[in-house]
Motif scaffolding. Structure first.
Motif, PDB file in Angstrom:
ATOM      1  N   ALA A  86      49.161  63.227  85.969  1.00  0.00           N
ATOM      2  CA  ALA A  86      48.476  63.299  84.501  1.00  0.00           C
ATOM      3  C   ALA A  86      48.681  61.820  84.005  1.00  0.00           C
ATOM      4  CB  ALA A  86      49.188  64.243  83.562  1.00  0.00           C
ATOM      5  N   SER A  87      47.648  61.543  83.132  1.00  0.00           N
ATOM      6  CA  SER A  87      48.036  60.239  82.660  1.00  0.00           C
ATOM      7  C   SER A  87      47.488  60.212  80.970  1.00  0.00           C
ATOM      8  CB  SER A  87      46.691  59.077  83.124  1.00  0.00           C
ATOM      9  OG  SER A  87      45.633  59.703  83.195  1.00  0.00           O
ATOM     10  N   TYR A  88      47.980  59.118  80.187  1.00  0.00           N
ATOM     11  CA  TYR A  88      47.720  59.200  78.910  1.00  0.00           C
ATOM     12  C   TYR A  88      47.577  57.836  78.307  1.00  0.00           C
ATOM     13  CZ  TYR A  88      50.860  63.244  79.829  1.00  0.00           C
ATOM     14  OH  TYR A  88      51.299  64.544  80.461  1.00  0.00           O
ATOM     15  N   GLU A  89      46.541  57.742  77.454  1.00  0.00           N
ATOM     16  CA  GLU A  89      46.423  56.626  76.514  1.00  0.00           C
ATOM     17  C   GLU A  89      47.325  56.278  75.710  1.00  0.00           C
ATOM     18  OE1 GLU A  89      43.947  54.682  77.412  1.00  0.00           O
ATOM     19  OE2 GLU A  89      43.311  55.944  79.018  1.00  0.00           O
ATOM     20  N   GLN A 133      51.155  46.637  84.600  1.00  0.00           N
ATOM     21  CA  GLN A 133      50.431  46.008  85.462  1.00  0.00           C
ATOM     22  C   GLN A 133      49.364  45.785  84.645  1.00  0.00           C
ATOM     23  OE1 GLN A 133      50.250  48.484  88.936  1.00  0.00           O
ATOM     24  NE2 GLN A 133      52.118  47.963  89.540  1.00  0.00           N
ATOM     25  N   VAL A 134      49.100  44.446  84.590  1.00  0.00           N
ATOM     26  CA  VAL A 134      47.667  44.055  83.907  1.00  0.00           C
ATOM     27  C   VAL A 134      46.579  43.537  85.004  1.00  0.00           C
ATOM     28  CG1 VAL A 134      46.828  42.423  82.051  1.00  0.00           C
ATOM     29  CG2 VAL A 134      49.180  43.260  81.896  1.00  0.00           C
ATOM     30  N   ARG A 135      45.348  44.282  84.794  1.00  0.00           N
ATOM     31  CA  ARG A 135      44.369  43.658  85.624  1.00  0.00           C
ATOM     32  C   ARG A 135      43.597  42.508  85.050  1.00  0.00           C
ATOM     33  NH1 ARG A 135      41.359  46.223  89.516  1.00  0.00           N
ATOM     34  NH2 ARG A 135      43.688  47.016  90.012  1.00  0.00           N
ATOM     35  N   LEU A 136      43.542  41.410  85.864  1.00  0.00           N
ATOM     36  CA  LEU A 136      42.929  40.190  85.117  1.00  0.00           C
ATOM     37  C   LEU A 136      41.546  40.143  85.614  1.00  0.00           C
ATOM     38  CD1 LEU A 136      45.922  37.592  86.077  1.00  0.00           C
ATOM     39  CD2 LEU A 136      45.506  39.130  83.898  1.00  0.00           C
ATOM     40  N   ALA A 137      40.354  39.655  84.702  1.00  0.00           N
ATOM     41  CA  ALA A 137      39.026  39.876  84.895  1.00  0.00           C
ATOM     42  C   ALA A 137      38.518  38.449  85.376  1.00  0.00           C
ATOM     43  CB  ALA A 137      38.429  40.245  83.704  1.00  0.00           C
ATOM     44  N   GLU A 138      39.128  37.448  84.942  1.00  0.00           N
ATOM     45  CA  GLU A 138      38.742  36.091  85.314  1.00  0.00           C
ATOM     46  C   GLU A 138      40.071  35.153  85.817  1.00  0.00           C
ATOM     47  OE1 GLU A 138      36.809  34.416  82.044  1.00  0.00           O
ATOM     48  OE2 GLU A 138      35.374  36.092  81.764  1.00  0.00           O
ATOM     49  N   GLY A 158      47.134  50.563  77.220  1.00  0.00           N
ATOM     50  CA  GLY A 158      46.826  51.068  78.400  1.00  0.00           C
ATOM     51  C   GLY A 158      47.080  52.518  78.821  1.00  0.00           C
ATOM     52  N   GLU A 159      47.078  52.804  80.334  1.00  0.00           N
ATOM     53  CA  GLU A 159      47.109  53.929  80.677  1.00  0.00           C
ATOM     54  C   GLU A 159      48.564  54.285  81.089  1.00  0.00           C
ATOM     55  OE1 GLU A 159      43.911  56.379  83.219  1.00  0.00           O
ATOM     56  OE2 GLU A 159      45.248  55.380  84.486  1.00  0.00           O
ATOM     57  N   LEU A 160      49.130  55.319  80.835  1.00  0.00           N
ATOM     58  CA  LEU A 160      50.450  55.604  81.147  1.00  0.00           C
ATOM     59  C   LEU A 160      50.402  56.845  82.181  1.00  0.00           C
ATOM     60  CD1 LEU A 160      53.553  55.489  80.109  1.00  0.00           C
ATOM     61  CD2 LEU A 160      53.204  57.337  78.972  1.00  0.00           C
ATOM     62  N   LYS A 188      49.024  50.883  83.243  1.00  0.00           N
ATOM     63  CA  LYS A 188      48.021  50.091  83.693  1.00  0.00           C
ATOM     64  C   LYS A 188      47.220  49.565  82.454  1.00  0.00           C
ATOM     65  CE  LYS A 188      48.098  52.269  88.263  1.00  0.00           C
ATOM     66  NZ  LYS A 188      47.184  52.780  89.180  1.00  0.00           N
ATOM     67  N   VAL A 189      47.148  48.272  82.390  1.00  0.00           N
ATOM     68  CA  VAL A 189      46.359  47.733  81.431  1.00  0.00           C
ATOM     69  C   VAL A 189      45.120  46.917  81.989  1.00  0.00           C
ATOM     70  CG1 VAL A 189      46.491  45.895  79.561  1.00  0.00           C
ATOM     71  CG2 VAL A 189      48.430  47.299  80.094  1.00  0.00           C
ATOM     72  N   THR A 190      44.021  47.246  81.092  1.00  0.00           N
ATOM     73  CA  THR A 190      42.764  46.514  81.791  1.00  0.00           C
ATOM     74  C   THR A 190      42.721  45.315  81.010  1.00  0.00           C
ATOM     75  OG1 THR A 190      41.920  48.622  82.615  1.00  0.00           O
ATOM     76  CG2 THR A 190      40.478  46.690  82.272  1.00  0.00           C
ATOM     77  N   GLY A 191      42.532  44.105  81.462  1.00  0.00           N
ATOM     78  CA  GLY A 191      42.119  42.913  80.849  1.00  0.00           C
ATOM     79  C   GLY A 191      43.293  42.380  79.960  1.00  0.00           C
ATOM     80  N   ILE A 192      43.550  40.959  79.864  1.00  0.00           N
ATOM     81  CA  ILE A 192      44.391  40.447  78.822  1.00  0.00           C
ATOM     82  C   ILE A 192      44.105  40.499  77.488  1.00  0.00           C
ATOM     83  CG2 ILE A 192      45.125  38.829  80.695  1.00  0.00           C
ATOM     84  CD1 ILE A 192      43.521  36.541  78.969  1.00  0.00           C
ATOM     85  N   GLY A 193      42.976  40.755  77.074  1.00  0.00           N
ATOM     86  CA  GLY A 193      42.741  41.069  75.800  1.00  0.00           C
ATOM     87  C   GLY A 193      43.400  42.387  75.102  1.00  0.00           C
TER      88      GLY A 193
END
Length: 870
Positions: A86-89, A133-138, A158-160, A188-193
């Protein structure tokens, strides 16, 4: 025991901590009862006083209780959310409590959260440690993430989710690993924004450690300027304990020879640091008392600066205790210091007992203290070669002590590890490491001087890497060991202790001891009282050297028996294994026949979707399923060699992991679909097999492989080749090798990635053979292919266009195994396939939900084991 009460108290404390970590409540009671009986026996044999026995038993109980208390408190504050898969915002605010690691397109750090808002609900005020964990786009975002520091206040969304548990038997349990560090959730976090960081209070513990991180990074950057790219990471690990920049292939070469301890800051590094700092202090005419205090205060700074791993913490504690005892003129032997350090570390954090670094550090140090004098006295007195003999003894004892833990955790041992350690450890520790440290600090004052000094070690490092590579490449003395049971490790240490205890001293050593030291009569009498009972009995009947020889011989034979058992643990096991490994979106099936033959069908493969210009996203040590999953699992199961490697077809999700298999484990023969695919991984795999001289056989309908008298494999697809040329086939699925395997009376059908079209073609061939009465019909009758099979490996991961009703109706399987990735984007397994299996009354297991699917096969039938944690 009476001479070293603190040591034995520490031993029982560690036993209690282990009991609390590994056993349930009933097991703890039984283990505690066993420890009580052992202590009673020692009291009756007059090896311990009743008071000491009671103290040791109390220490064992307290350590077990501390671990249970720690486990009871080590729970998540987010109650009710711990549901697997399961995952949670969430929105989180807290403090960064670790160094920020930027690697490719990912930044990772740990946060102590003080506020968590789950899926827009009311924010919860709590303290929860999270791994982020932050996913970097650039690519420019790497610099932004690198500017975050330990101690910063941070907010992010992010997503827990729960960390992954062990989904393969003996596989790495990431969830348990993080739990030992009081982390129960991954975000898990998408993008540093989605991340907002700002400096926190300046004098919190996290902020102070953040400054230490910055100092380590700054010093590491100096190494980047002093050494070439292929050596800077190595020197950082050697001098500063920074291992993140060490080349993975380089680390693997050191690991193969058992040399990774050189790269871990430990007692040797602390000793060199203390010696060098002491030499500097003596130049300033500092008194002994002030110098000891100064060194004692300097040790914690070095421990922090070098990363604070368990090995360096142990060395630092021992050094500080030794300096304190020397300052008070009460310096005891090193075993007491080691015991005090062990108890202190476990009191601080009982989870250290499960740390590999902690175990190896304390075991090897204790072994050197206990066994080196006995072994050295048993060797001839050689004045001109004393230093060489001392080094040889230390190397052999360290290898003997670390051997059981090495094969338990790493499942391999290289015989050339002994000469490699003998040559490289002193060379690296006393020459390369000091040169690197001096070059680092000299370069701060005089950059040119630092570069000139570093240049000396650059050439030395090149020769070191070359020697490590050449020695590691000698495969004939590289051995693979199955993970031994814990009783085996205890038996090994007991036999080692007996041998070292009974080793007779050489006449020269005895003469030297007699002339150098006089033993008081009281101590001699005490020594006779505490001698082992078997020695007293033997002394009454025969000379002492004969009794020693008899016991040493018996212990040596027992040690050889232990080695044979560990290397061939299943030599008498006649139960076969068919294991569908969880390798994500791919296939890998390991088979052990009743006679011990080893078969591997495919090796999984991690797919890469990098586009041109996205090379910056590549991580320093990217996840590769062959090296991270398949090879470790095969080693843990004691696979010394693969008798038959089946490459069903040349798609990446089936073969990319096989490169690591070919590099790590000998392969005796390969069966493949007889085609070539224009792809780098496919061409590279076949070329590597040819280079290694591995025989390749083209699979064709009707082939039989008799692995042993209980195991027969029949090839059902692809059809015979029309000519001798090897065709180029880009779409490989319908050219997959399909195998019918019979073990005892149980049958398996391994169907690769074929579609329903290939399924129909196979059935047509079988029907045609039946109608024409050809030799294929005889083969069919021999293998009883018209009977129902026990297990069907579902084709193409459960694709909609495979596993047709016709296929199921013909084979009538009792069970189905689906190898599929949990996060695949293909929709596998398709609901239509699941419905067809359900309609045919076939029990289906899936690696994405059930983890590894293990089948045990014997003469009475087949049964399955589901591995994945829920």
């Amino acid at each position: 025991m009476n001479k070293r009460p603190l040591v034995w108290f520490a031993v029982f404390w560690m036993i209690g901590s282990t009991i609390g970590a590994e056993f349930n409540s009933m097991g703890i009671v039984m283990a505690a009862g066993g420890m009580a009986l052992v202590l009673v026996a020692l009291v009756l044999l007059k090896q311990a006083t009743p008071r000491l026995a009671a103290v040791c038993l109390l220490g064992c109980a307290l350590a077990a209780g501390e671990r249970l208390w720690a486990d009871a408190r080590n729970v998540t504050a987010l109650a009710g959310l711990d549901v697997p898969d399961a995952s949670y915002e969430v929105e989180v605010s807290g403090t960064i409590v670790s160094a920020v690691e930027v690697d490719g397109d990912r930044a990772a750090f740990r946060v102590t959260a003080d506020t968590v808002c789950v899926q827009g609900k009311q924010p919860l005020k709590l303290r929860e440690r999270l791994l982020v964990q932050v996913r970097l786009a650039e690519q420019p975002h790497q610099e932004i993430a690198a500017a975050w520091h330990r101690g910063d206040k941070v907010r992010f969304a992010g997503e827990l989710s729960l960390p992954a548990g062990a989904s393969n038997s003996g596989g790495f349990d990431y969830r348990r690993y993080l739990s030992s560090q009081h982390i129960h959730w991954l975000v898990k976090v998408t993008g540093i924004g989605a991340v907002h960081a700002a400096p926190g209070p300046g004098w919190t513990a996290a902020a102070v450690l953040g400054r230490v991180d910055a100092a380590r990074d700054w010093l590491g950057a100096r190494f980047d300027s002093l050494y070439p790219a292929d050596q800077s990471g190595y020197m950082k690990g050697l001098v500063l304990g920074i291992r993140e920049d060490l080349d993975p292939d380089q680390f693997q070469q050191f690991s193969r020879l058992g040399l990774t301890h050189i790269l871990a800051i430990s007692g040797l590094h602390v000793a060199v640091f203390i010696y060098a700092l002491g030499a500097v202090l003596r130049l300033f005419r500092m008194t002994r008392e002030r110098m000891l205090i100064t060194l004692m205060l300097a040790v914690p700074l070095y421990v922090l600066l070098s990363g604070s791993s368990p090995s360096v913490v142990r060395a630092g504690l021992m050094t500080m205790l030794g300096l304190l005892a020397a300052r008070m003129d009460k310096l005891k032997d090193g075993l007491h210091l080691l015991a005090a350090a062990a108890v202190g570390m476990l009191m601080w954090n009982p989870y250290f007992i499960q740390d590999v670094s902690f175990q190896l550090s304390f075991a090897v140090t204790a072994g050197l203290i206990l066994f080196v004098p006995s072994v050295r006295h048993a060797m001839p007195h050689w004045p001109k070669g004393k230093a060489l003999l001392d080094l040889l003894v230390v190397t052999i004892v360290a290898q003997a002590v670390s051997f059981p833990l090495t094969i338990y955790y790493f499942n391999q041992f290289h015989l050339l590890s002994i000469p490699a350690n003998l040559i490289l450890v002193p060379f690296i520790s006393f020459i390369i490491m000091p040169i690197g440290a001096v070059a680092l600090f000299l370069g701060l004052l005089w950059p040119l001087g630092g570069q000139l000094l570093a240049a000396v070690s650059v050439y030395a490092n090149d020769w070191t890497f070359l020697l490590v590579e050449k020695l590691g490449a000698v495969d004939i003395v590289h051995s693979i060991w199955a993970t031994p049971p814990l009783w085996w490790i205890a038996a090994w240490y007991f036999i080692l202790a007996v041998i070292c205890r009974l080793l007779p001293a050489t006449p020269s050593a005895v003469h030297k001891e007699d002339t150098d030291e006089t033993i008081p009569l009281q101590e001699a009498a005490a020594g006779q009282d505490t001698a082992p009972i078997w020695e007293l009995q033997e002394e009454q009947q025969r000379p002492i050297w004969q009794s020693r020889f008899a016991f040493i011989t018996a212990a040596g034979l027992a040690g050889i028996a232990l080695l044979l058992y560990a290397y061939f643990p299943d030599v008498l096991n006649r139960t076969a294994d068919v294991d569908v490994l969880d390798v994500g979106q791919g296939d890998s099936i390991y088979i052990r026949t009743p006679q011990g033959k080893r078969i591997l069908v495919d090796g999984g493969g991690t797919l890469s979707f990098r586009k041109p210009g996205e090379e910056w996203k590549e991580r320093s040590d990217p996840f590769e399923v062959g090296g991270k999953v398949v090879v470790p699992l095969l080693m843990k199961r004691g696979v010394h060699a693969i008798d038959l490697l089946v490459i069903s077809h040349l798609d990446s999700d089936h073969i990319r992991g096989l490169k690591a298999v070919l590099d790590a484990i000998p392969v005796r023969s390969i069966l493949w679909n007889g085609s070539i695919k224009r792809a780098e991984d496919a061409e590279g795999l076949l070329s590597e097999a040819v280079r290694k001289g591995i025989p390749l056989y083209r699979a064709e309908l009707g082939q039989q492989w008799k692995m042993d008298k209980e195991t027969a494999i029949t090839v059902l697809w692809p059809p015979p080749a029309s000519n001798k040329t090897i065709p180029i086939v880009e779409e490989q699925n319908d050219d997959s090798v399909v195998l019918h395997m019979q073990i005892y009376e149980s049958t398996f059908l391994l169907s690769g990635d074929i579609s329903s079209e290939a399924e129909s073609a196979i059935l047509s061939r079988l029907d045609q053979a039946d109608a024409e009465g050809t030799s294929s019909q005889s083969l069919k009758q021999q293998q009883q292919l018209d009977k129902s099979i026990d297990v069907l490996k579902v084709g193409h991961h459960g694709s909609r266009f495979s596993t047709s009703e016709e296929w199921l109706s013909f084979w009538r399987p009792l069970q189905a195994a689906i190898s599929v990735g949990a996060t695949n984007t293909y929709g596998h397994p398709h609901p239509d396939v699941l419905n067809r299996l359900k309609a045919a009354a076939v029990d289906a297991f899936r690696t994405d939900q059930d983890g590894e699917i293990r089948y045990k096969v014997n003469r009475t039938g087949i049964y399955e084991q589901i591995i994945k944690q829920k």
